[in-house]
Every structure is written in structure tokens, then in C-alpha cells.
Design a protein around this motif. Structure first.
Motif, PDB file in Angstrom:
ATOM      1  N   GLY A  11      54.382  44.539  35.166  1.00 48.91           N
ATOM      2  CA  GLY A  11      53.859  43.816  35.805  1.00 48.91           C
ATOM      3  C   GLY A  11      52.304  44.166  36.289  1.00 48.91           C
ATOM      4  N   GLY A  12      51.787  43.903  37.136  1.00 47.44           N
ATOM      5  CA  GLY A  12      50.474  44.306  37.662  1.00 47.44           C
ATOM      6  C   GLY A  12      49.119  43.012  37.517  1.00 47.44           C
ATOM      7  N   HIS A  13      47.458  43.657  37.938  1.00 49.48           N
ATOM      8  CA  HIS A  13      46.904  42.908  37.220  1.00 49.48           C
ATOM      9  C   HIS A  13      46.424  43.115  36.594  1.00 49.48           C
ATOM     10  N   ASN A  39      55.530  38.756  30.262  1.00 51.62           N
ATOM     11  CA  ASN A  39      55.559  38.417  31.075  1.00 51.62           C
ATOM     12  C   ASN A  39      55.194  38.461  32.405  1.00 51.62           C
ATOM     13  N   SER A  40      56.059  37.309  33.068  1.00 50.29           N
ATOM     14  CA  SER A  40      55.829  36.650  33.711  1.00 50.29           C
ATOM     15  C   SER A  40      55.492  37.363  35.197  1.00 50.29           C
ATOM     16  N   LYS A  41      55.527  38.785  35.271  1.00 49.63           N
ATOM     17  CA  LYS A  41      55.078  39.545  36.449  1.00 49.63           C
ATOM     18  C   LYS A  41      53.712  40.101  36.559  1.00 49.63           C
ATOM     19  N   LEU A  42      53.071  39.859  35.143  1.00 48.17           N
ATOM     20  CA  LEU A  42      51.468  39.582  34.916  1.00 48.17           C
ATOM     21  C   LEU A  42      50.663  38.971  35.878  1.00 48.17           C
ATOM     22  N   ASP A  43      49.198  39.748  36.761  1.00 51.19           N
ATOM     23  CA  ASP A  43      48.704  38.891  37.532  1.00 51.19           C
ATOM     24  C   ASP A  43      47.623  38.740  36.463  1.00 51.19           C
TER      25      ASP A  43
END
Length: 257
Positions: A11-13, A39-43
Motif C-alpha cells: 500500500g502507501g500514498h 490494492n485497497s491499501k493504496l491511498d
């Protein structure tokens, strides 16, 4: 995402900016939506703002940080040798659509050039052959080499306009390298008229060094690689060992350069 999974796996920004053009904003939204689906963890943070124009279309009239850069004179005179062949002067679409050339409001070669672009785009939308086959493959190549040389001249001469984009790339990369930012990707959605000169400014495939022979222009720059939907990717690699150099891989339309 599939080619570089290690960039996104945790993930991450992700920062995305666009020009103020509606079609670019829509492209950015579609791209980022697809990325979020991987990827749902990507911001993912998207912006189409005057504040970020310097990073995508720096000479836009609405850019509050707009700067002026000199346009440099192209250092090599002359055209590719193919420009002197009969195929280079062929204007089949003018002959096809006009009985009297004197009635054309535009310069005939501009009409021919415009219809050439339309003709060579037809395979992309499933209408190949609808305008007949006015060229042999060899004649098409001559037409392309001439247009490619013109694009290369213009993009090389105007490449310094892209300096703010390069500065934005360097600033955002340095922020991640130094630890001031935790971004995993910085995305820009702009226009082919900026992708071309940025390619030359970066010197991808040696395009910043002008060959002495115009016949060699095509060896360092090909305008079909910087058209609409083209892209540059710069991928940064950090060693697990401290003190090692940051390595950078450059890709043009997904191909290493």
C-alpha cells in the motif's frame, strides 16, 4: 502494478496530478480507479489544480508559477534524403477530394497533412481501408520520416519548456529518498505535446544529442512513441545496504530506454 508489484504490495500514498483538460482528468480518474482496484491499501490523492500545473503543463496560461525559457535553434540544417523523393510530394487525398485545388482555403499541403493523420489513425478505431489504399508501404514510410523529422526539430528546440516538469519529478523523488515523504508513486496526466519534448529533455534513447545527418533523426526519436496515451516511467531502486546509489530505470511506453 503487474510489472512492479514490489512498489505497491504494502500500500502507501500515490499522488496524481492532471492538466485542467477534461479528457486528462477523466484519464487520471480511470487510471487511479483501476489502480485502487488492484490494492485497497493504496491511498490515492488526485488533483487537477492551477497549483500543480508546473508539474504537468508548465507553460499553461493559468499556471501561477509560469516561467519563460528560451527556444533554441535546431543545430542541423536540411531534411532526410527521403524528403526529395516523389513519394514525399505525393498528395493523394487532395486529388481525391478536390477537383479544383484553387478552391481550397488552406494551403494544400496542410490539407494533405491533416488527412494523412486521419488516415493513419483509422486502424486504431477499426476502420482501416475506409479511405482506400493511396500509399504503398514505402510511400507511407517516407511520409512518416518527414513528419517525424519535423516533430523532432520542434520538440528539441522547445525542450527547455519542460524543465519545471523535470524539477517536479526530482523534487518528489528526493522527498521520498530523504524520508520526508512516504509516497510510492507520483503520476502525471498531460498531453503528447509535452511528452515529446520531455522525452528529448531527458535524452531518452539519445534523443537530446542531434545527429549530424538528418537521415539519422529517426534513430534517436520516433514520434509514434510519444503520441496520445504514450508514457514515460522512471522507476527508482534503493539498495538494502546503506550508502549505495539510487538506481533509476527509464521506460518509454513500457519499453526500457
Amino acid at each position: 502494478y503487474k510489472t512492479f508489484p514490489e512498489v505497491f504490495k504494502n500500500g502507501g500514498h500515490v499522488d496524481a496530478i492532471s492538466s485542467l483538460s477534461k479528457r486528462c482528468i477523466i484519464s487520471m480518474a480511470a487510471f487511479c480507479q483501476a489502480l485502487a482496484g488492484c490494492n485497497s491499501k493504496l491511498d490515492i490523492f488526485q488533483r487537477a489544480s492551477r497549483e500543480t500545473l508546473h508539474g504537468v503543463v508548465p507553460d499553461d496560461s493559468e499556471n501561477p508559477y509560469k516561467r519563460t525559457f528560451p527556444r533554441q535553434e535546431f543545430p542541423v540544417q536540411g531534411q532526410p534524403s527521403s524528403a526529395s523523393t516523389p513519394a514525399a510530394g505525393k498528395m493523394p487525398f487532395v486529388d481525391m477530394f478536390y477537383k479544383d485545388v484553387s478552391l481550397i482555403n488552406w494551403e494544400p499541403r496542410k490539407v494533405q497533412s491533416t488527412l494523412n493523420r486521419f488516415y493513419t489513425s483509422l486502424p486504431n478505431i477499426g476502420y482501416e481501408g475506409i479511405m482506400g489504399e493511396p500509399y504503398t508501404p514505402e510511400e507511407l514510410y517516407v511520409q512518416w520520416e518527414s513528419s517525424n523529422a519535423g516533430a523532432y526539430r520542434g520538440f528539441w528546440s522547445g525542450r527547455l519548456r519542460m524543465i519545471p516538469i523535470l524539477e517536479d519529478i526530482l523534487d518528489k523523488a528526493e522527498a521520498v529518498i530523504s524520508g520526508r515523504s512516504h509516497g510510492v508513486a507520483s503520476l502525471r496526466f498531460g498531453h503528447d505535446s509535452y511528452l515529446g519534448p520531455l522525452t528529448v529533455l531527458l535524452g531518452l534513447d539519445g534523443s537530446s544529442t542531434v545527429p549530424a545527418n538528418p537521415d539519422d533523426f529517426k534513430s534517436v526519436y520516433q514520434n509514434y512513441r510519444t503520441g496520445m496515451a504514450g508514457n514515460i516511467q522512471l522507476v527508482f531502486y534503493k539498495s538494502k545496504k546503506p550508502g549505495k546509489d539510487i538506481l533509476v530505470k527509464a521506460l518509454l511506453c513500457g519499453e526500457e530506454v
